[in-house]
Design an enzyme around this catalytic site. Sequence first.
Site, PDB file in Angstrom:
ATOM      1  N   HIS A 142      47.124  38.199  39.713  1.00  0.00           N
ATOM      2  CA  HIS A 142      46.797  39.516  40.617  1.00  0.00           C
ATOM      3  C   HIS A 142      48.293  40.302  40.130  1.00  0.00           C
ATOM      4  CE1 HIS A 142      46.497  42.294  43.913  1.00  0.00           C
ATOM      5  NE2 HIS A 142      45.128  42.123  43.726  1.00  0.00           N
ATOM      6  N   ASP A 219      50.756  31.839  45.449  1.00  0.00           N
ATOM      7  CA  ASP A 219      50.015  33.050  45.888  1.00  0.00           C
ATOM      8  C   ASP A 219      48.548  32.302  46.395  1.00  0.00           C
ATOM      9  OD1 ASP A 219      48.146  34.920  46.237  1.00  0.00           O
ATOM     10  OD2 ASP A 219      48.552  35.887  44.636  1.00  0.00           O
ATOM     11  N   GLN A 222      43.593  33.602  47.536  1.00  0.00           N
ATOM     12  CA  GLN A 222      42.181  33.343  47.502  1.00  0.00           C
ATOM     13  C   GLN A 222      42.018  31.934  47.839  1.00  0.00           C
ATOM     14  OE1 GLN A 222      40.019  35.471  46.840  1.00  0.00           O
ATOM     15  NE2 GLN A 222      41.258  37.377  46.584  1.00  0.00           N
ATOM     16  N   LYS A 245      41.991  38.566  54.031  1.00  0.00           N
ATOM     17  CA  LYS A 245      40.686  37.928  52.943  1.00  0.00           C
ATOM     18  C   LYS A 245      40.223  36.506  54.037  1.00  0.00           C
ATOM     19  CE  LYS A 245      43.229  39.590  49.182  1.00  0.00           C
ATOM     20  NZ  LYS A 245      42.140  40.479  48.326  1.00  0.00           N
ATOM     21  N   CYS A 383      42.596  44.315  39.964  1.00  0.00           N
ATOM     22  CA  CYS A 383      44.039  43.985  39.983  1.00  0.00           C
ATOM     23  C   CYS A 383      44.676  43.149  39.177  1.00  0.00           C
ATOM     24  CB  CYS A 383      44.724  44.227  41.371  1.00  0.00           C
ATOM     25  SG  CYS A 383      44.237  45.406  42.274  1.00  0.00           S
TER      26      CYS A 383
END
Length: 425
Positions: A142, A219, A222, A245, A383
């Site tokens: 991202h 990261d 998600q 999220k 993104c």
Amino acid sequence: MTAVARLPWDHVPAPPAAVPGFDVERVRADFPILKQPAHGHQLVYLDNAATAQKPKAVLDAILRYYEHDNANIHRGVHYLSERATQEYETARKVVQGFLHAGRASEIIFVRSTTEAINLVAQTYGRVHVGRGDEVLITAMEHHSNIVPWQLLCEEKEAKLRVAPINDEGELILEEFEALLGSRTKIVAFSHVSNALGTVNPVAQLIRRAHARNIPVLVDGAQAVPHMAVNVEDLDCDFYAFSGHKMYGPTGIGVLYGKTALLDRMPPYQGGGDMISSVSFEKTIYNKLPHKFEAGTPDMAGAVGLRAAIEYVQRLGLDAIAAYEHELLSYATEKVAEIPELRLIGTASQKAAVLSFVMNGVHPHDIGTILDQEGIAVRTGHHCAQPVMQRFGVDATARASIAFYNTKEEIDRLAAGIEKVREVFG
Ligand code: PMP
């Protein structure tokens, strides 16, 4: 004088016991926003990778905080300030339990994944990355796991290296390994790709980087909504995620960092709460985690995040992962039957994301037609423009699922895509 009731400071709430089985209709009843029409149809919300909806437990916790507990934290000696501080610090302990971090002080509250990554780039990165050094990321990141490193590399005259992905959207492990060199100062990659849904073999990647003493940032934006994460087992050095999220509020996120690294990092921002003393001659910084939390933080956000974590823990992360896996397989099979549709991202390990393009139809048109059917998907580059370039497309349409989605909603998506074909046929 009446005594102020206090909970013990070392009280760490035990995670709620998971409810066995997965009753999606009961779960849906917890999300008021889902019960509404859109353009005359029952809303189908398939834009969960962008932001997830919030269960009533989260909304109630935020309201309760503002109705009963709100005051500025840490600095007050009064009743409400102590209560608000306790709420905030308890939320930190709940996040600690959620990530299986060794210490609560390794949990830094930030605004979002984006802020967490910028924090690491601007503190750890600025100290450890110098001229000619390298930062290694992957081709599926991202923008928020690309641009902070580009800014750092530009400033330090360092080099950003990018590990490539294959046609399925999987990281090419040998190439990743070959790019780990003596000049690599930090490695950063997503746990789950937002544009492709690929689940990276993070433990393996971390082991390979650690074999060369290179620290790793993961990261997890998600990942945390979809699977159990254990940072101690993974042995990552930093782990970042966003509350919004993962069924929590916007404006709150988390950076986990190992004490040994966080301790040696300079502060990110200056201001209240991150100091232990200030004079014009010398300022002494506060201890962890406060050193990285300058100014009044998002107390209500932390309270809402705690409620979100406890909500998913009640459902059970393994039950969530199993249900969503079934739903994603069902959706993948359904759309594979549609001629002229090409899936972007076909990794063997995937979570929650179905990205696709259709011959002769711009993704924005797909999104608009689906919207008219009451179906919310995202269209664009997500993104992740380098991912789009890798697959030779400008944009995709992306349906991203959550545990409150159903097979009936996937059928509605497939029927909506058929409608797109009719319009453009
Ligand atoms: N990383 C990934 C993989 C993401 O999907 C996102 C959000 N789409 C981010 C980072 C950035 O998250 P936020 O905008 O909440 O900071």
